[in-house]
Motif scaffolding. Structure first.
Motif, PDB file in Angstrom:
ATOM      1  N   PRO A  15       0.827  -1.215   0.000  1.00 18.25           N
ATOM      2  CA  PRO A  15       0.000   0.000   0.000  1.00 18.25           C
ATOM      3  C   PRO A  15       0.859   1.262   0.000  1.00 18.25           C
ATOM      4  O   PRO A  15       2.072   1.214   0.251  1.00 18.25           O
ATOM      5  N   VAL A  16       0.232   2.381  -0.283  1.00 17.41           N
ATOM      6  CA  VAL A  16       0.890   3.683  -0.149  1.00 17.41           C
ATOM      7  C   VAL A  16       0.742   4.106   1.308  1.00 17.41           C
ATOM      8  O   VAL A  16      -0.369   4.179   1.841  1.00 17.41           O
ATOM      9  N   HIS A  17       1.869   4.370   1.950  1.00 21.35           N
ATOM     10  CA  HIS A  17       1.849   4.782   3.356  1.00 21.35           C
ATOM     11  C   HIS A  17       2.140   6.280   3.434  1.00 21.35           C
ATOM     12  O   HIS A  17       3.093   6.769   2.831  1.00 21.35           O
ATOM     13  N   PHE A  18       1.289   7.009   4.142  1.00 21.52           N
ATOM     14  CA  PHE A  18       1.476   8.449   4.276  1.00 21.52           C
ATOM     15  C   PHE A  18       1.214   8.863   5.727  1.00 21.52           C
ATOM     16  O   PHE A  18       0.678   8.076   6.523  1.00 21.52           O
ATOM     17  N   GLU A  19       1.616  10.084   6.049  1.00 25.08           N
ATOM     18  CA  GLU A  19       1.398  10.576   7.414  1.00 25.08           C
ATOM     19  C   GLU A  19      -0.095  10.711   7.665  1.00 25.08           C
ATOM     20  O   GLU A  19      -0.816  11.364   6.911  1.00 25.08           O
ATOM     21  N   GLY A  72       5.810  21.538   5.039  1.00 23.24           N
ATOM     22  CA  GLY A  72       6.043  20.456   4.073  1.00 23.24           C
ATOM     23  C   GLY A  72       4.779  19.861   3.480  1.00 23.24           C
ATOM     24  O   GLY A  72       3.736  19.759   4.135  1.00 23.24           O
ATOM     25  N   VAL A  73       4.886  19.498   2.203  1.00 25.70           N
ATOM     26  CA  VAL A  73       3.848  18.754   1.490  1.00 25.70           C
ATOM     27  C   VAL A  73       4.514  17.510   0.903  1.00 25.70           C
ATOM     28  O   VAL A  73       5.547  17.617   0.238  1.00 25.70           O
ATOM     29  N   VAL A  74       3.933  16.339   1.155  1.00 26.78           N
ATOM     30  CA  VAL A  74       4.463  15.089   0.610  1.00 26.78           C
ATOM     31  C   VAL A  74       3.374  14.458  -0.253  1.00 26.78           C
ATOM     32  O   VAL A  74       2.240  14.278   0.191  1.00 26.78           O
ATOM     33  N   VAL A  75       3.737  14.134  -1.498  1.00 26.60           N
ATOM     34  CA  VAL A  75       2.772  13.583  -2.464  1.00 26.60           C
ATOM     35  C   VAL A  75       3.208  12.166  -2.829  1.00 26.60           C
ATOM     36  O   VAL A  75       4.338  11.954  -3.260  1.00 26.60           O
ATOM     37  N   LYS A  76       2.296  11.210  -2.662  1.00 23.34           N
ATOM     38  CA  LYS A  76       2.603   9.811  -2.972  1.00 23.34           C
ATOM     39  C   LYS A  76       1.470   9.207  -3.794  1.00 23.34           C
ATOM     40  O   LYS A  76       0.304   9.517  -3.598  1.00 23.34           O
ATOM     41  N   GLY A  77       1.841   8.313  -4.725  1.00 24.66           N
ATOM     42  CA  GLY A  77       0.859   7.582  -5.529  1.00 24.66           C
ATOM     43  C   GLY A  77       1.242   6.125  -5.622  1.00 24.66           C
ATOM     44  O   GLY A  77       2.394   5.756  -5.343  1.00 24.66           O
ATOM     45  N   PRO A  78       0.308   5.245  -6.032  1.00 25.76           N
ATOM     46  CA  PRO A  78       0.591   3.806  -6.103  1.00 25.76           C
ATOM     47  C   PRO A  78       1.765   3.460  -7.021  1.00 25.76           C
ATOM     48  O   PRO A  78       2.487   2.508  -6.770  1.00 25.76           O
ATOM     49  N   ASP A  79       1.962   4.243  -8.088  1.00 18.20           N
ATOM     50  CA  ASP A  79       3.014   3.939  -9.059  1.00 18.20           C
ATOM     51  C   ASP A  79       4.248   4.823  -8.903  1.00 18.20           C
ATOM     52  O   ASP A  79       5.191   4.715  -9.679  1.00 18.20           O
ATOM     53  N   SER A 131      -6.990   7.895   8.939  1.00 21.93           N
ATOM     54  CA  SER A 131      -6.609   7.806  10.351  1.00 21.93           C
ATOM     55  C   SER A 131      -5.421   6.875  10.562  1.00 21.93           C
ATOM     56  O   SER A 131      -4.662   7.016  11.515  1.00 21.93           O
ATOM     57  N   GLN A 132      -5.252   5.892   9.657  1.00 22.31           N
ATOM     58  CA  GLN A 132      -4.118   4.968   9.771  1.00 22.31           C
ATOM     59  C   GLN A 132      -2.978   5.324   8.822  1.00 22.31           C
ATOM     60  O   GLN A 132      -1.869   4.827   8.971  1.00 22.31           O
ATOM     61  N   GLY A 133      -3.285   6.159   7.814  1.00 24.34           N
ATOM     62  CA  GLY A 133      -2.243   6.588   6.881  1.00 24.34           C
ATOM     63  C   GLY A 133      -1.920   5.579   5.802  1.00 24.34           C
ATOM     64  O   GLY A 133      -0.745   5.395   5.455  1.00 24.34           O
ATOM     65  N   TYR A 134      -2.947   4.925   5.237  1.00 25.36           N
ATOM     66  CA  TYR A 134      -2.716   3.932   4.191  1.00 25.36           C
ATOM     67  C   TYR A 134      -3.683   4.114   3.020  1.00 25.36           C
ATOM     68  O   TYR A 134      -4.850   4.467   3.212  1.00 25.36           O
ATOM     69  N   LEU A 135      -3.164   3.863   1.806  1.00 20.78           N
ATOM     70  CA  LEU A 135      -3.984   3.771   0.599  1.00 20.78           C
ATOM     71  C   LEU A 135      -3.763   2.392   0.010  1.00 20.78           C
ATOM     72  O   LEU A 135      -2.630   1.996  -0.263  1.00 20.78           O
ATOM     73  N   TRP A 136      -4.862   1.648  -0.162  1.00 21.81           N
ATOM     74  CA  TRP A 136      -4.782   0.310  -0.745  1.00 21.81           C
ATOM     75  C   TRP A 136      -5.528   0.255  -2.070  1.00 21.81           C
ATOM     76  O   TRP A 136      -6.500   0.981  -2.287  1.00 21.81           O
TER      77      TRP A 136
END
Length: 547
Positions: A14-18, A45-52, A352-357
């Protein structure tokens, strides 16, 4: 239950984020499938995350107030940030380009911006409560040009990036939906349509919520999915999902109704062309396949769940930290949590957990849950990663412990060869067009894709039939009947039988001294072949008289 009992699972990477907290705000961009973690309005700070995304994008921006919406253009070239109800700010992320922000105010007087959508790397749409504004962004000039606008009262909006369609909720009740289609600098207004509400509203107020609407592409067609919590018919208990087909041309039409047979809180995903309906109260999900046969009433087709309701497979969240202790065991993830947010087509986010699945379908467990082999094949042949599962089903139905009847085996072979023949015909049409001088670069000429649903003779020989004939505990009559049934199916679909299948039949007949059957087989199947001599080496000298 074991792993083999679950047919839905969360992806293992998964994508893990704050996670969201009073300092850190989390946003999701449905077009780029990116999660933005914005700390202190971007100042820290800004952090950008994606699955790929292999490398997350990190940057800082001046805190100019609460961020309402933040998204990159396609290809991550321009950042757009909405902080007020009137304007959107832009920043270039192009090498050697000016980093200074530039701002665009919505053109409609007294309008409030509800949000915005990027439709390309340099085209953006503002959705306001009074309409829609389509802009061309010029990063070099640091300015925007209005391409087209449309005035219409808007309650809420929804964007489907796969179909490049924005859906606007209009009228007092909110159930008249106005779609707009975007392509290559153009905005097209599609015919509006009305969502049938469960009952006649008692008061003139908003009755259709965006929570009950989704847009997704299913089998290459764009659908609007409406979660109707109460059926319109009094004799039908429980909620249902109504699918409206939204074509590029022509009116939107109600096509399918998915019967849920329960009430409560629901969420929708679309995975591998399957509609997945999650039910929070029971913490289970069901899947629907609109390609499978349903009950047609002359207008719409009614569908029931393909399989019994099951929970998503339990998931373990690894312990995080700069130096995790090896003895720390993973923490079980709370499935169907009230903090889960679902996005189309297959995304589940826990802020709340900081995950994208990404939600995934497991095909192997479905084999034992769907005993009707014909229906199972209809289901599997539509799935992306189906080949090895289909071949395992074929092997299984020929095994002593789970042997199917010959009519069932014939049905399975016919379904496989129907798909096989469709591919061969498409390939032949493509070759003929090339030989006729049509250019490969022609947009009308496209080589047919060989999907995993194409199970050819080589696949069947290698993975199923050659192994099957070597089994000592299987009746030779059954072995020969199965081989002849497969050849019968190939002939029925006018598919040329490969020589190695002929050889396999001859070898089997010779092994069991069935020379009368061998004579018939050679006469009707092999001697008519233009190259029959290659099989004769399989015959012992004593039976060459047959030829």
């Amino acid at each position: 239950m074991g792993e083999e009992d679950y047919y839905l699972e969360l992806c293992d990477r998964p994508v893990h984020f704050e996670k969201a907290n009073p300092v850190n705000c989390v946003f999701f961009d449905e077009a780029n499938k990116q999660v933005f973690a914005v700390r202190s309005g971007g100042a820290t700070g800004v952090v950008v995350k994606g699955p790929d995304d292999r490398n997350p994008i990190s940057f800082r921006m001046e805190d100019k107030g609460e961020v309402k919406c933040i998204k990159f253009s396609l290809e991550n070239k321009i950042l757009a940030v909405q902080r007020t109800s009137k304007t959107v700010d832009f920043s270039n992320f192009i090498p050697d380009s000016s980093q200074l922000e530039y701002t665009q105010e919505c053109k409609t007087k007294n309008a409030n911006i509800l949000g915005f959508c990027w439709t390309s790397s340099t085209e953006i749409v503002f959705i306001t409560d009074q309409g829609i504004e389509f802009y061309q962004v010029s990063p070099e000039k640091r300015s925007l040009k209005l391409l087209k606008s449309q005035n219409i009262n808007v309650n809420w909006y929804m964007y489907c990036p796969e179909g490049a369609v924005i859906l606007l909720s209009t009228t007092v009740l909110g159930n008249v939906l106005q779609p707009f289609y975007f392509r290559a600098g153009t905005m097209s207004k599609l015919p509006k349509f009305e969502i049938e509400l469960p009952a006649v509203p008692k008061s003139a107020k908003l009755n259709l919520s965006e929570r009950d609407i989704a847009m997704a592409t299913i089998y290459g067609q764009l659908y609007v999915l409406f979660l109707r919590h109460h059926s319109r018919t009094s004799n039908s208990a429980g909620a249902e999902v109504v699918l409206y087909h939204l074509p590029r041309e022509g009116a939107c039409k109600k096509m399918h109704i998915l019967k849920l047979n329960r009430t409560g809180k629901f969420a929708l995903n679309v995975v591998d062309n399957l509609v997945v309906v999650h039910h929070q109260d029971t913490e289970t999900s069901v899947i629907f396949d609109i390609k499978l046969r349903g009950e047609f009433d002359g207008t719409v087709t009614f569908h029931h769940p393909v399989l019994p309701a099951r929970s998503i497979q339990p998931y373990q969240i690894p312990m995080a930290g700069p130096a995790p202790v090896t003895s720390q065991s993973p923490v079980p993830c709370k499935l169907y949590s009230s903090s889960w947010i679902v996005f189309q087509p297959d995304i589940i986010i826990s802020a709340s957990q900081g995950y994208l699945w990404n939600l995934q379908v497991k095909l192997q467990p479905i084999v034992s849950l769907l005993p009707d082999k014909g229906r199972l094949m209809d289901f599997l042949l539509q799935r992306k990663e189906c080949k090895m599962v289909i071949l395992s089903v074929c092997s299984q139905m020929l095994s002593e412990s789970d042997r199917a009847t010959l009519p069932v085996i014939a049905t399975v072979f016919d379904k496989l060869n129907h798909e096989y023949k469709k591919y061969l015909d498409a390939e032949q049409s493509y070759t003929t067009a090339l030989e006729a001088g049509q250019s490969r670069s022609s947009p009308l000429l496209k080589r047919p894709a060989r999907t995993q649903a194409v199970i050819d003779q080589s696949d069947m020989y290698t993975h199923v039939l050659s192994v099957f004939t070597e089994k000592k505990d299987t009746s030779h009559k059954f072995v020969i009947a199965v081989l002849m049934e497969y050849i019968r199916s190939l002939n029925q679909f006018q598919i040329t039988v490969q020589h190695y299948l002929h050889e396999l039949v001859i070898k089997t007949l010779v092994q069991h001294n069935l020379f009368y059957m061998l004579h018939q087989f050679l006469q009707y199947h092999v001697l008519s072949d233009s190259k029959p001599l290659k099989v004769f080496t399989l015959l012992p000298t004593s039976c060459l008289w047959i030829c």
